[in-house]
Design a protein around this motif. Structure first.
Motif, PDB file in Angstrom:
ATOM      1  N   LEU A  47      -5.586  -2.773  -4.352  1.00 28.55           N
ATOM      2  CA  LEU A  47      -6.704  -2.629  -3.290  1.00 28.55           C
ATOM      3  C   LEU A  47      -7.625  -3.778  -3.323  1.00 28.55           C
ATOM      4  O   LEU A  47      -7.770  -4.428  -2.104  1.00 28.55           O
ATOM      5  CB  LEU A  47      -7.538  -1.300  -3.746  1.00 28.55           C
ATOM      6  N   PHE A  87      -4.864   3.283   0.619  1.00 31.66           N
ATOM      7  CA  PHE A  87      -4.809   2.701   1.892  1.00 31.66           C
ATOM      8  C   PHE A  87      -5.912   3.081   2.746  1.00 31.66           C
ATOM      9  O   PHE A  87      -6.266   2.381   3.603  1.00 31.66           O
ATOM     10  CB  PHE A  87      -3.427   3.400   2.485  1.00 31.66           C
ATOM     11  N   TRP A 131      -8.791   0.890   1.860  1.00 33.41           N
ATOM     12  CA  TRP A 131      -8.610  -0.449   2.520  1.00 33.41           C
ATOM     13  C   TRP A 131      -8.850  -0.326   3.841  1.00 33.41           C
ATOM     14  O   TRP A 131      -9.574  -1.120   4.730  1.00 33.41           O
ATOM     15  CB  TRP A 131      -7.206  -0.962   2.338  1.00 33.41           C
ATOM     16  N   LEU A 156       0.963  -1.178   0.107  1.00 33.34           N
ATOM     17  CA  LEU A 156      -0.055  -0.070  -0.245  1.00 33.34           C
ATOM     18  C   LEU A 156       0.766   1.021   0.049  1.00 33.34           C
ATOM     19  O   LEU A 156       0.341   2.416  -0.636  1.00 33.34           O
ATOM     20  CB  LEU A 156      -0.915  -0.083   1.206  1.00 33.34           C
TER      21      LEU A 156
END
Length: 655
Positions: free
Chosen positions: A598, A465, A468, A457
Motif C-alpha cells: 500500500l 485497493f 489506495w 493490488l
C-alpha cells in the motif's frame, strides 16, 4: 514556426473565423487538403493551424483560428484570434457560421464587417437549420449585408463551390450600424486620434468605447502616446455620462437588436412539431442521471480503446515484436560494428541511449497511445459529444478550480501524462492550466503504470485497493480545492455552445489525427531525446547512485520499505511503469507485505512525473512553476506514504 513571420510574398492571407464547434476545421481541410502546419501563436500555448492552398490560379495562406464569440475577448484563445485578424494587409476573412444559431453568430459577423476588410459569410450547418424549420434567403442576406454569402454543409462537402466563388470576389461591406447620436460623434472623435491600421478605425473606436483593456495595452505596445490615450479616455467618459448602462452594454445591445431585425428580413421560420432522433439523444446525454451514465460509458470505452488497446495490445506488438525483437537488436549490432567509442555507443544504444530509450519510448510506447487517443478525441469531437461531456462534468470540476473541458487532459492522463500536459492548452486561463498540470503530475497514473499497480493490488487484500483508491480521490479533491484558492488568477466562465449530434466522418477524423500526430512529432519527441540525454549523463557521472544513497534513509526509516525500493522510485522518474515494475518484482520476491505494498504503490502513484512529462511541464508552464510542482509533488508523495505507514502500521493495524 512563427505564424507572424510567414513570407506572404506570393500568398494572400485567408483567415477562417467563427465560434467554437461551427466546423472551421472541416472547412479548413476542404480548402487546403494538403500538409498543415500546427504551431503555437508566439508568446502563448494557443494552437494555430495553417496551410498554403491554391485555387483559381491564386495562392492563399489559410489560417484556422481558435473559436471566438466576440472581438471583445474573454480568453487567451479569443485574444489570439483577434490579434490574427488585426494583422496582415490584403487579407480575406471567412466567417464560418452556425446557421441554426443565426442571431448569436450574426453579432460576430457585424463586428467583422466593422473591421472594414473583405469578408465572406459561410452559412455552415445549413442542414441543421432546415431540420429546425429555419430557412435563410441567401441572396437577400447578401444584399442586406453587402458581402458574399454561401450556404454549406461542410461535413458533406455541400456548397464548397459557391464558397470558393465568393472568396474569389470577396469585398468589404458598406453596411453600417447607427449606434446612437451620442456614440457616433465619439466614434468620429476617437477615429481622428488613432493611427492608420490594416483594419478600420471605426472598430478600434468601438473597442475603446467598450473599455477593452487588452486593446488599450496593445495600442501602448504599438507606440501610441499616453497623451493620446488620455484624450480618448476623456471622450469615452463624456460619452458614458449620457447613458445609464455601460457603453459596452449599449453597443452589444444595439448589435443584438440589429441581428434580430436582419433575421426577420431574411428568414423563413416554420413550426417544427417533432424532435428528431439526434435531439432526443442529445437530451438523454445532458440529463442528470442518464447523461452521467452515458458519460461513464463513454469514458470507459475511451479507456478500453486507449488504455487497453493502445497502451496494451499495440504497445506490446510494436515494442516487443518490432523494437525489442528486430529494430533495436539490429541497430545495436550496427552501432557496435561501426562506432569504436564506448561513450558514443552508450549514448546511442546503452541503457539510457537515444535509440534504445528515447526513440523506443516515443514511437513504441507513446505513439500508439496518442494515436488511439487522437482517434477517440476525433470521434468525440466530430460527433458533437465532446461539449456535452464537458457540460456533464462541469459541476464536479468547478470544485477544484477547473471546468468541464478539463475532463479531456484527465482522461488522456490515464493513457499518457506527457501528452495530457500538452493538451491542457485547451483550458482558457493560466490558473486552470497550472491546476490541471499539478493534478496530472500528482494523482493521475498513466495506463502503463496503472496496469502494474493494479496487478500488485490484486495480489493483496481488497481493502488495500479500496484504501489506495479512496486516498487518490481524496487527494485529487483536496489538492484541487486548495490549489483553486492558492493559485493566483481567474477561472474562466464555462461558455460552450452545443453543436448538433452527427455521425463522425472518417475523412474529418483522419485529417485531424494526421495534423495532431505531426504536432506530437514536433513537440514531444525532441523532449524525450533531451530527457534521455540528461539521464545518460547522470548515469555516466554516477549521479543516479548518489541520489539513491541519499534517499535510502527516507525510504527505509520513514516509509518503512526495503532499501531496494529506492531504486524503483528513481527508475520511476525515468519511466513510471518501469518503477512500478520494480516494486512488482520486490513483491513477487516476498519482500513487501500488504502494508508495504500500500505504501509503495501510493507513493509511486503520487511521485514525481516521468522525465518526459517533466520536460513538457518545463516547456508549457515555465521553469519556476515546473520546478515548484516537481518538489511539491515529491514532498507530498513522501509525506503521504509516511503518513499511511504510520497510521496503518502503528495505529489502526487493519491490514
Amino acid at each position: 514556426m512563427d505564424i507572424t513571420k510567414i513570407n506572404l510574398k506570393d500568398k494572400k492571407p485567408l483567415i477562417l473565423v467563427g465560434s467554437p464547434n461551427v466546423g472551421k476545421s472541416v472547412v479548413f481541410n476542404l480548402l487546403t487538403s494538403q500538409y498543415a502546419t500546427v504551431s503555437n501563436y508566439p508568446g502563448t500555448t494557443v494552437e494555430m493551424t495553417s496551410a498554403v492552398s491554391s485555387f483559381a490560379h491564386s495562392k492563399y495562406l489559410v489560417l484556422d483560428t481558435p473559436g471566438v464569440n466576440s472581438l471583445l475577448p474573454h480568453s487567451e484563445d479569443e485574444k489570439v484570434t483577434r490579434d490574427i485578424l488585426f494583422q496582415y494587409p490584403d487579407k480575406i476573412v471567412v466567417h464560418v457560421f452556425d446557421t441554426k444559431n443565426f442571431i448569436t453568430n450574426l453579432m460576430l459577423t457585424l463586428q467583422l464587417i466593422e473591421m472594414g476588410v473583405p469578408l465572406v459569410l459561410d452559412l455552415n450547418m445549413y442542414d441543421e437549420a432546415l431540420t429546425r424549420g429555419i430557412k435563410i434567403d441567401v441572396g437577400k442576406l447578401a444584399a442586406e449585408l453587402g458581402i458574399g454569402v454561401a450556404a454549406t454543409v461542410a461535413t458533406e462537402k455541400t456548397g464548397l463551390d459557391k464558397l470558393l466563388e465568393e472568396i474569389l470576389k470577396a469585398r468589404a461591406s458598406n453596411f453600417k450600424i447607427n449606434y446612437a447620436d451620442k456614440i457616433e460623434p465619439a466614434i468620429e472623435e476617437i477615429s481622428q486620434a488613432l493611427p492608420e491600421t490594416v483594419v478600420s478605425k471605426r472598430l478600434f473606436s468601438l473597442l475603446l468605447l467598450a473599455n477593452d483593456v487588452m486593446f488599450k495595452k496593445r495600442l501602448l505596445e504599438q507606440g501610441i502616446g499616453k497623451e493620446v490615450l488620455e484624450k480618448i479616455a476623456g471622450s469615452v467618459q463624456r460619452t458614458q455620462r449620457g447613458f445609464a448602462k455601460s457603453l459596452r452594454s449599449v453597443i452589444i445591445e444595439k448589435r443584438f437588436n440589429t441581428a434580430k431585425e436582419i433575421f426577420k428580413k431574411v428568414s423563413l421560420v416554420t413550426e417544427v412539431t417533432y424532435a428528431n432522433m439526434a435531439d432526443k439523444v442529445s437530451s438523454i446525454m445532458l440529463s442528470p442521471i442518464w447523461g452521467f451514465l452515458f458519460a461513464v460509458l463513454a469514458m470507459y470505452l475511451s479507456y478500453l480503446f486507449v488504455g487497453k488497446f493502445g497502451a496494451g495490445v499495440l504497445v506490446d506488438l510494436i515494442e516487443k515484436k518490432f523494437f525489442h525483437g528486430f529494430f533495436n537488436p539490429f541497430i545495436i549490432n550496427l552501432v557496435n560494428k561501426i562506432i569504436p567509442f564506448t561513450f558514443v555507443k552508450d549514448m546511442l544504444v546503452g541503457e539510457y541511449g537515444i535509440i534504445t530509450m528515447a526513440v523506443t519510448y516515443a514511437f513504441a510506447i507513446i505513439f500508439p497511445i496518442v494515436t488511439t487517443f487522437f482517434i477517440v478525441f476525433g470521434v468525440l469531437e466530430d460527433s458533437g459529444y465532446l461539449p456535452r461531456l464537458a457540460t456533464m462534468v462541469n459541476r464536479l470540476f468547478k470544485a477544484i478550480g477547473l471546468h468541464g473541458k478539463a475532463v479531456l487532459p484527465m482522461v488522456l492522463g490515464l493513457g499518457c501524462g506527457t501528452m495530457a500536459v500538452l493538451t491542457t492548452r485547451i483550458l482558457e486561463t493560466k490558473k486552470e492550466r497550472i491546476i490541471a498540470t499539478l493534478l496530472l503530475a500528482m494523482v493521475i497514473p498513466c495506463s502503463a503504470q496503472l496496469g502494474v499497480i493494479l496487478g500488485m493490488l490484486s495480489a493483496v487484500s481488497f481493502k488495500v485497493f479500496l484504501i489506495w483508491f479512496s486516498m487518490l480521490l481524496f487527494i485529487l479533491g483536496i489538492i484541487g480545492f486548495l490549489a483553486s484558492k492558492v493559485v493566483p488568477g481567474e477561472t474562466s466562465e464555462f461558455l460552450l455552445e452545443l453543436p448538433p449530434l452527427r455521425l463522425p466522418q472518417v475523412y474529418n477524423i483522419l485529417s485531424k489525427v494526421k495534423a495532431r500526430l505531426i504536432w506530437y512529432l514536433k513537440e514531444a519527441v525532441p523532449l524525450f531525446i533531451l530527457g534521455t540525454l540528461l539521464l545518460f549523463l547522470m548515469d555516466k557521472f554516477n549521479w543516479l547512485i548518489k541520489i539513491e544513497d541519499f534517499l535510502s534513509p527516507v525510504v527505509v526509516n520513514f516509509l518503512g520499505l526495503p532499501a531496494k525500493t529506492t531504486e524503483a522510485f528513481i527508475i520511476g522518474f525515468l519511466r513510471r511503469d518501469y518503477g512500478a515494475a520494480g516494486l512488482y518484482a520486490l513483491q513477487k520476491q516476498g519482500l513487501l507485505n500488504d502494508l508495504q505494498v500500500l505504501v509503495s504503490v501510493l507513493t509511486m502513484t503520487l511521485l514525481v512525473p516521468c522525465v518526459a512529462q517533466f520536460f513538457v511541464m518545463l516547456k508549457e508552464r515555465g521553469l519556476k512553476i515546473a520546478i515548484f510542482i516537481f518538489f511539491f509533488v515529491l514532498s507530498f508523495a513522501v509525506l503521504a506514504g509516511g503518513a499511511v505507514n504510520f497510521v496503518f502500521g502503528h495505529w489502526l493495524r487493519i491490514l
